[in-house]
Design a protein around this motif. Structure first.
Motif, short mmCIF file in Angstrom:
data_model
loop_
_atom_site.label_atom_id
_atom_site.label_comp_id
_atom_site.label_asym_id
_atom_site.label_seq_id
_atom_site.Cartn_x
_atom_site.Cartn_y
_atom_site.Cartn_z
N MET A 156 0.84 -1.19 0.00
CA MET A 156 0.00 0.00 0.00
C MET A 156 0.88 1.26 0.00
N ASP B 58 -6.37 -8.70 1.58
CA ASP B 58 -6.73 -7.77 0.51
C ASP B 58 -8.04 -8.20 -0.15
N SER C 39 -10.49 1.26 -0.35
CA SER C 39 -9.57 1.93 0.56
C SER C 39 -8.52 0.95 1.07
N CYS C 40 -7.50 1.46 1.72
CA CYS C 40 -6.43 0.63 2.26
C CYS C 40 -6.98 -0.23 3.39
N CYS D 233 -4.78 1.30 6.84
CA CYS D 233 -4.96 2.65 7.38
C CYS D 233 -6.28 3.29 6.96
N LYS E 255 -7.18 4.73 4.29
CA LYS E 255 -7.16 5.86 3.37
C LYS E 255 -7.69 5.42 2.01
N GLN F 1 1.52 9.91 -3.00
CA GLN F 1 1.55 9.23 -1.71
C GLN F 1 2.95 8.76 -1.34
N CYS G 11 0.03 4.24 0.53
CA CYS G 11 -0.39 5.26 1.50
C CYS G 11 0.31 5.10 2.84
N CYS G 12 0.60 3.85 3.23
CA CYS G 12 1.19 3.60 4.55
C CYS G 12 2.40 2.69 4.50
N ALA H 283 -7.93 4.49 -1.68
CA ALA H 283 -6.89 3.96 -2.56
C ALA H 283 -6.67 4.90 -3.74
#
Length: 207
Positions: free
Chosen positions: A48, A60, A75-76, A79, A81, A93, A50-51, A83
């Protein structure tokens, strides 16, 4: 002087103790959601942006199923957030994670720069990630130095990065070291590397 030779010999022995110690897990560790060991194949996990967390394929899939049933935006799983929907959003990101000194994001960005043909930037990102201890970056740098891509061929540096990756639990780096030691006639060392790689799940090391 005799003591220098003895010190050098002892230093090599201590380094080998570290090098040939069986890692508790592979370099990817455990999935942060289900806490099960991540498979060694990167294609079986999702990273991911984002994190900078690796998520196993099962978690997943469960997240995507939950989103489809609830008609939710993707979304993740970790976290939460949203995607990214475009490559530009992924880069944005990653850039934020790099600004936070995240070695995983640096390594991922290095891979993206390499695919784009920006070898200088790729090498710089991978080097920064390796300095911060990222095992995958060490492995990729070992390949670059061995093959002479982005940089001049340097067997010594290639070996150094391969060993650092192996110590960190990278099974393919360990397998490559086994091949190298076998070619150099160091059969006992080669066998040790193969056994460690096999225990980490690298099937070809059983051949």
């Amino acid at each position: 002087p005799k003591h220098k030779k003895e010190c050098k010999k002892r230093a090599a022995e201590l380094y080998d103790e570290i090098l040939f110690k069986q890692p508790e897990s592979n370099h990817l560790g455990d999935c942060p959601i289900c806490c099960l060991p991540l498979p060694i194949g990167l294609e079986k996990s999702v990273l991911m942006s984002c994190c900078s967390k690796y998520i196993c394929g099962g978690c997943d899939y469960a997240n995507m199923k939950r989103e489809l049933e609830g008609k939710l935006r993707h979304s993740c799983p970790f976290c939460r957030k949203a995607a990214p929907e475009t490559d530009e959003e992924v880069i944005e990101q990653l850039t934020k994670r790099i600004e936070a000194n995240d070695p995983v994001a640096m390594c991922q960005m290095g891979g993206k720069m390499y695919k784009k043909g920006d070898f200088k930037a790729a090498f710089e990102y991978l080097t920064r990630a390796a300095v911060l201890g990222n095992v995958q970056a060490h492995f990729q740098l070992s390949c670059l130095y061995r093959e002479g891509k982005c940089v001049d061929k340097d067997e010594k540096r290639a070996l150094h990065h391969a060993e650092q990756a192996a110590i960190g639990g990278h099974p393919l780096a360990r397998h490559n070291l086994a091949i190298l030691e076998w070619k150099n006639g160091h059969y006992v060392r080669a066998a040790k590397h193969s056994i460690i790689a096999a225990k980490l799940g690298h099937d070809k090391s059983l051949d």
